[in-house]
Motif scaffolding. Structure first.
Motif, PDB file in Angstrom:
ATOM      1  N   GLU A 134       0.870  -1.178   0.000  1.00 22.85           N
ATOM      2  CA  GLU A 134       0.000   0.000   0.000  1.00 22.85           C
ATOM      3  C   GLU A 134       0.903   1.224   0.000  1.00 22.85           C
ATOM      4  N   ILE A 135       0.749   2.048  -0.998  1.00 24.36           N
ATOM      5  CA  ILE A 135       1.654   3.179  -1.129  1.00 24.36           C
ATOM      6  C   ILE A 135       0.863   4.470  -1.336  1.00 24.36           C
ATOM      7  N   VAL A 136       1.181   5.472  -0.559  1.00 28.05           N
ATOM      8  CA  VAL A 136       0.521   6.769  -0.696  1.00 28.05           C
ATOM      9  C   VAL A 136       1.221   7.540  -1.809  1.00 28.05           C
ATOM     10  N   CYS A 137       0.410   8.193  -2.651  1.00 25.36           N
ATOM     11  CA  CYS A 137       0.996   8.819  -3.830  1.00 25.36           C
ATOM     12  C   CYS A 137       0.382  10.187  -4.059  1.00 25.36           C
ATOM     13  N   GLY A 138       1.173  11.130  -4.487  1.00 23.68           N
ATOM     14  CA  GLY A 138       0.674  12.483  -4.724  1.00 23.68           C
ATOM     15  C   GLY A 138       0.478  12.784  -6.194  1.00 23.68           C
ATOM     16  N   ALA A 139       0.880  11.887  -7.058  1.00 27.25           N
ATOM     17  CA  ALA A 139       0.788  12.168  -8.496  1.00 27.25           C
ATOM     18  C   ALA A 139      -0.585  11.818  -9.025  1.00 27.25           C
ATOM     19  N   SER A 140      -0.856  12.295 -10.248  1.00 25.42           N
ATOM     20  CA  SER A 140      -2.170  12.012 -10.798  1.00 25.42           C
ATOM     21  C   SER A 140      -2.091  11.605 -12.273  1.00 25.42           C
ATOM     22  N   ASN A 141      -0.870  11.412 -12.780  1.00 23.97           N
ATOM     23  CA  ASN A 141      -0.730  11.154 -14.216  1.00 23.97           C
ATOM     24  C   ASN A 141      -0.836   9.668 -14.563  1.00 23.97           C
ATOM     25  N   TYR A 142      -1.138   8.843 -13.604  1.00 25.54           N
ATOM     26  CA  TYR A 142      -1.159   7.393 -13.877  1.00 25.54           C
ATOM     27  C   TYR A 142      -2.586   6.884 -13.843  1.00 25.54           C
ATOM     28  N   LYS A 143      -2.706   5.664 -14.323  1.00 31.73           N
ATOM     29  CA  LYS A 143      -4.005   5.012 -14.176  1.00 31.73           C
ATOM     30  C   LYS A 143      -3.763   3.588 -13.687  1.00 31.73           C
ATOM     31  N   VAL A 144      -4.800   2.991 -13.185  1.00 30.10           N
ATOM     32  CA  VAL A 144      -4.668   1.618 -12.692  1.00 30.10           C
ATOM     33  C   VAL A 144      -4.208   0.743 -13.838  1.00 30.10           C
ATOM     34  N   GLY A 145      -3.233  -0.108 -13.557  1.00 28.85           N
ATOM     35  CA  GLY A 145      -2.686  -0.990 -14.609  1.00 28.85           C
ATOM     36  C   GLY A 145      -1.358  -0.493 -15.145  1.00 28.85           C
ATOM     37  N   ASP A 146      -1.026   0.774 -14.833  1.00 29.05           N
ATOM     38  CA  ASP A 146       0.281   1.293 -15.283  1.00 29.05           C
ATOM     39  C   ASP A 146       1.401   0.631 -14.506  1.00 29.05           C
TER      40      ASP A 146
END
Lengths: 818, 347
Positions: free
Chosen positions: A78-90
């Motif tokens: 479980e990783i907290v992330c601040g980015a938004s340029n990805y999608k599930v499956g990347d």
């Protein structure tokens, strides 16, 4: 030379750390002068992960909480992330706790706004592979989940800058260095394999591109090979090739040129590719340049050639300065389709002279002048052709053209393994010696001898022409076996006759004496300028001291004296207001004597009496007699009694000295010379020294110091008192006191006869002026008489003294002052 | 009479305290023993003394006279001492500086050279000298340096013109004169005149055609050592240099031998050292010397039996070692001779 680890790995499995490789290089004789990491650094703990789910963070609008897979068999994180340029499956790089990112950024498992984050998904910037810090680095190629990130970005490299000693031209290549490392680490060496074998039978069809190749300069070029390739597509090189060249600081040009450069750095054999269309007259000639012939080399400079230089020319003009650099005229460029590839063996001396004379050094000349592997000429060409066909396409025409023969290299060394052990001074087993030599591709054979023993014969490969005799093999054994295995031991020290050279002893004593007299020792350069020499000597005598190749005009001549340097020191200290006034120097000087230069052992000192000295209590300033005392003392330390020598004025040609306040004893032509006294005021003015300078020089030819000073022998002396008488003489004003004293001593010795002795004649007063006749001066001496066996009686002393007075009156022009 | 004598003597002792100068003393003497002096008068009274008392009175008077004389001479001595002291003038202020010049100093390079020589003297080396002007033979040929070796280049080595003639530097043949690039040339000259075994060091000035900067100097100083005997080995070489480096740099110093190349030794090494001293400088290893087993070709050149003898040679830069020992960061300080620099090494 620059060495890329990635490149080396093609020939040897290097899994050692960069530090271990650096140490290995150093310990086998290749000093590492620099080490640079490029591309992605080693990042253990950073792997490819796949985002399986992403949900908003319960306590923060901009954060999300992802579930990430990091490989089969690994727990999802479980990783907290601040980015938004990805999608599930990347798929993205994931730094797991414990990983350290560039900039010493340590990844820990920690809570972010109340949610535990077990690692970090990374941007390109965080890994140091791109400048993009905006979002996660999306791995579009979708590498396997769990793959270490270093396997995804293979660009990471460590490049070493190593010093290759001049005896090891075989190591001016990646393969050569790989061989050394393989030997040291005990690993296998893999040569690049050739796929396009050449068939010599095709030679008959020669002449498609070239009518002829001739070698006129056959001494300097014993072997010349040319290959023709038609239908080449000249284009930018593929990425791997560009990267390899860039890693060692080369600029990619086009595929053909890059391949020749690549092979040069791979195998150490320089190659040259010609555009066949630019070869005039379909002829290549290896010849010496015509005097004054011109060529514009690839660095865009027009160069004038000389007869001693070798060129590769077509029927009209030179196309290449052989082994050094090509011209702009025959370069392979985008328009080229047919090329001629050259691989040759040029004599090292020839290339070196040309390179020096033109002031032009290239990767190619650097290798030729140290000597390339004669047996590698053909292999390198084949390797390059292989790459050309693979990368640029085309067709090899007409096999190979060979002019001349491969220089013969046959080297067999008979090696006594005990000799190796004796020179090393410690035990190394036969197997170890054999293994070390074989790891360097030397062939070791054991031959039985008739007396049931055996001898070892080592065959040296053609790229190791530095190995000539058994001791050379000892070095190879020590080197690869490891110098850290040389054991510690006590110093071998047996008694040995032999004293320090007396020159050394004297110089040491001189320094101790002068230091005791408050002098500070200086070290000045051995070079002086011509202008200064002329200033010090009114005559021109500078040519014999002139260097043929000075670096600058103020250091053009050997020093003839230590005094100018010492004056510089006075000036420097004066300008800096340091208060330093007493300096000395020891060193070699060079003096012209009757057309020959003599190297002398010199000691000199200066004392500056500043015109503006301010101190609460002053002494009499140093003067001529200060200098005389020191010079005479120094001479005694060297075993010379100057009191017995004639003292005279410094000759007028030496304009550095103040007339009437300086003197010399001896002459360098007889082995020893001294000068002492005050420097000329006019000279001091030029140095801007306001005051007086007292100085002294003692110069001795080194060969006059090649003796062991005799041990003193005790002489008994009288235990009875001396009787003293005084006498004052009017003598001519210009007469030297010492002349008078010696004369008086002679007369006195005669007067006393054998009965007792005139022990000493000491001058105690000098007077001229009132009461003394014109042109005369008065010198007063004290005479002391002594007998060995009794106290002298008044009357015998008086009788002797009367006789002396009589003789002085009768036999000299001196008058006794009554 | 006796009473009178006692009174004179007592008054004399009291009066002596007031005597400060020679004039005082003269007046004082006159008052006592002058023609009209008190004691003189008393002595004149002897005539009136009864005959039988005369000897005793005479003895007492004489004693009294002697006592006064010793008083006078004591007073004179005191006056003389006072006069000498008075000639000195007022007492000195001992805190005033002496006008006779400060301590002299040996140049730091000379000190380091001497220190290195001492270390080797202890294990049987002696110090030899050789010329700074050399010839190609002694500097290169005899040291197995090929004729086209870059070290011989005009770019790197100072030469003297073909026409140069040196009276006291011998040539082998017609080779050129040059300024020696190392003191190894001294070893050749030494071996040519001395049969083995040999153990010498030769310190001296050397020249390379370098533009001066913080680490280069066109003239610099080296110390070379040579050890030739039967069966001298790499192990012996390491033993000696270990001893040297520990003596110079402390017991915890360690050495590292890196294979290298010099034409006149085989095998050849560069020697690094490491010590706690260096940790402060943030570096592990510092190069300090070059060395190796003397190449058999060098023995051939000097006529030593290459089968019977072996040996080692080593060389090091004095400037470099001085810079390490004293923490000097620029080689040019050595050749400026600013007294503030030189005096730091006065000892």
């Amino acid at each position: 030379m620059k060495l890329s680890t990635q490149w080396l790995k093609q020939y040897v499995d290097l899994d050692q750390s960069p530090e271990a490789i650096e140490e290995a290089l150093t310990l086998i004789g290749f000093e590492v002068e620099g080490k640079r990491h490029t591309g992605l650094p080693e990042l253990p703990g950073v792997v490819v992960g796949e985002v399986l789910a992403s949900e908003p963070h319960p306590n923060a609008d901009r954060l999300s909480v992802c579930r990430v897979s990091i490989g089969p068999g690994e727990e999802q994180r479980e990783i907290v992330c601040g980015a938004s340029n990805y999608k599930v499956g990347d798929r993205v790089p994931v730094a797991l706790p414990g990983a350290v990112l560039p900039g010493d950024f340590k990844i820990k498992s920690s809570k972010l706004r109340g949610v535990r984050s077990e690692g970090m998904m990374c941007s390109g910037k965080e890994l140091g592979v791109t400048d993009d810090a905006e979002g996660l680095l999306i791995l579009e190629d979708r590498p396997e989940v769990g793959t270490p990130i270093n396997d995804v970005f293979a660009g990471g490299d460590v490049v070493y800058d190593v010093e290759v000693t001049p005896n090891r031209p075989d190591c001016l290549s990646h393969l050569g260095m790989a061989r050394e490392l393989a030997a040291y680490f005990g690993q296998a060496l893999n040569y690049p394999s050739l796929t396009h074998a050449l068939s010599p039978e095709e030679e008959t069809t020669r002449g498609r591109l070239l009518d002829d190749v001739t070698v006129e300069a056959e001494t300097d070029c014993p072997l010349y090979m040319a290959y023709m390739v038609t239908g080449v597509r000249v284009a930018p090189s593929p990425e791997w090739l560009k990267r390899a060249l860039r890693s060692i600081g080369l600029r990619p040009i086009n595929n053909v040129v890059d391949i020749t450069n690549y092979v040069l750095h791979e195998l150490g054999q320089p190659l040259h590719a010609f555009d066949a269309a630019k070869i005039g007259g379909r002829n290549l000639v290896v010849r010496h340049a015509r005097e004054g012939e011109k060529i514009v080399t690839l660095d865009d400079k027009e160069r004038e050639l000389a007869k001693s230089m070798m060129v590769i020319a077509d029927s009209a003009e030179p196309l290449v300065v052989a082994g050094v650099m090509g011209s702009v005229d025959a370069e392979v460029d985008e328009s080229s389709t047919d090329i001629v590839l050259e691989s040759a063996y040029f004599r090292p001396g020839s290339i070196r002279r040309t390179s020096r004379r033109l002031g032009l050094s290239s990767d190619s000349s650097y290798r030729f002048e140290r000597g390339v592997d004669p047996r590698g000429v053909k292999y390198a060409a084949q390797r390059a052709l292989d790459l050309i066909l693979e990368i640029a396409g085309g067709r090899i025409e007409a096999g190979e053209i060979q002019v001349g023969e491969e220089p013969v290299f046959e080297q067999e060394i008979e090696l006594d393994f005990d000799f190796v052990r004796r020179r090393c001074g410690f035990e190394i087993g036969d197997e170890t010696i054999q293994a070390v030599l074989e790891s360097l591709e030397l062939t070791v054979a054991r031959h039985e001898t008739r007396d049931m023993g055996y001898r070892w014969v080592v065959r040296v490969p053609s790229f190791r022409s530095d190995l000539e005799e058994p001791i050379d093999l000892v070095e190879e054994v020590v080197r690869i076996h490891g110098t850290d295995k040389i054991p510690e031991s006590p110093v071998r020290c047996t008694g040995l006759e032999g004293e320090d050279d007396f020159q050394v002893v004297f110089n040491r004593k001189a320094a101790e004496y002068l230091v005791g007299r408050h002098f500070n020792e200086c070290f000045n350069y051995s070079f002086r300028s011509e202008a200064e020499l002329n200033k010090w000597f009114s005559r021109a005598g500078a040519d014999s001291l002139k260097l043929s190749n000075p670096l600058s005009s103020d250091q053009s001549h050997l020093r003839w004296s230590l005094i100018p340097g010492l004056l510089d020191v006075l000036v420097l200290n004066r300008r800096r207001k340091t208060g330093g006034v007493r300096f000395f120097e020891r060193g070699k000087c060079f003096r012209e004597v009757e057309g020959e230069v003599m190297e002398t052992n010199a000691v000199s000192f200066v004392i500056f009496n500043p015109g503006d000295l301010r101190f609460w209590k002053t002494r009499e300033p140093a003067d001529f007699f200060t200098a005389k005392n020191i010079v005479f003392h120094l001479a005694r330390l060297a075993g010379f009694d100057l009191g017995a020598e004639r003292i005279e004025a410094v000759p007028m040609c030496d304009s550095a000295w103040q007339e009437g306040h300086s003197a010399k004893v001896g002459d360098i032509s007889r082995g020893l010379e001294t000068r002492m006294g005050m420097l000329n005021f006019a000279l001091l003015k030029e140095y801007d020294l306001d005051g007086t300078v007292i100085c002294g020089i003692l110069e001795i030819l080194p060969e006059k110091l090649e003796f062991v000073p005799p041990r003193p022998v005790f002489r008994p002396f009288s235990l009875y008192p001396a009787a003293e008488r005084d006498i004052a003489l009017y003598v001519p004003r210009e007469e030297m006191a010492e002349t008078v004293r010696i004369k008086l001593e002679e007369i006195g010795r005669k007067a006393t006869g054998d009965v007792f002795v005139l022990e000493e004649v000491v001058l105690f007063d000098v007077y001229e002026g009132k009461g003394v006749p014109e042109d005369r001066k008065s010198l007063a001496f004290s005479l002391s008489f002594r007998a060995n066996d009794r106290t002298l009686a008044e009357d015998e002393v008086n009788a002797a003294f009367n006789k002396i007075q009589e003789d002085v009156s009768n036999d000299t022009e001196y008058r006794i002052r009554k | 009479m006796e009473k009178e004598l006692q009174s004179i003597l007592e008054r004399a002792k009291l009066g002596a305290k007031a005597v400060a100068t020679r004039a005082d003393l003269e007046a004082f003497k006159a008052r006592l023993v002058g023609p009209n002096g008190e004691l003189t008068r008393l002595m004149k009274g002897m005539a009136d003394v009864p005959k039988e008392e005369k000897p005793e009175v005479g003895r007492r008077l004489n004693e009294g006279k002697k006592e006064l004389e010793s008083l006078f001479s004591g007073l004179l001595e005191g006056i003389e001492l006072n006069e000498s002291a008075a000639r000195l003038g007022p007492p000195v202020d001992p805190s005033l500086p002496s006008p006779d010049g400060g301590p002299g100093s040996q140049h730091p390079l000379a000190q380091v050279r001497e220190e290195i020589c001492s270390v080797f003297r202890k294990v049987g080396f002696s110090v030899v000298e050789g010329p700074e002007v050399e010839t190609e033979y002694y500097c290169f040929d005899a040291l197995n340096t090929p004729s086209d070796h870059p070290a011989r280049d005009l770019q790197d080595t100072y030469y003297l013109p073909e026409s140069a003639r040196f009276g006291n530097v011998s040539k082998k043949e017609t080779e050129r004169y040059l300024l020696r690039t190392h003191t190894s040339s001294v070893q050749i000259r030494h071996m040519l005149k001395t049969p083995p075994p040999v153990r010498v060091i030769s310190p001296g000035r050397c020249f390379r055609r370098d533009t001066a900067d913080a680490t280069h100097s066109a003239n610099f100083h080296q110390i070379e050592g040579l050890y030739v005997d039967e069966d001298v080995s790499v192990k012996d070489l390491k033993a000696l240099l270990d001893y040297f480096i520990r003596t110079l740099l402390g017991k915890d110093a360690r050495t590292r031998f890196r294979p290298h190349f010099f034409p006149y030794t085989e095998p050849s090494f560069e020697v690094d050292f490491s010590s706690s001293h260096l940790e402060k400088l943030g570096t592990d290893w510092i190069e300090i010397a070059g060395c190796g087993i003397v190449h058999p070709a060098v023995f051939d050149a000097v006529g030593y039996d290459r089968e019977k003898y072996s040996g080692f040679a080593f060389g090091m830069g004095i400037e470099r070692i001085a810079m390490i020992l004293f923490g000097i960061d620029d080689i040019r300080y050595f050749y400026q001779n600013d007294i503030r620099f030189l005096q730091q090494f006065a000892r």
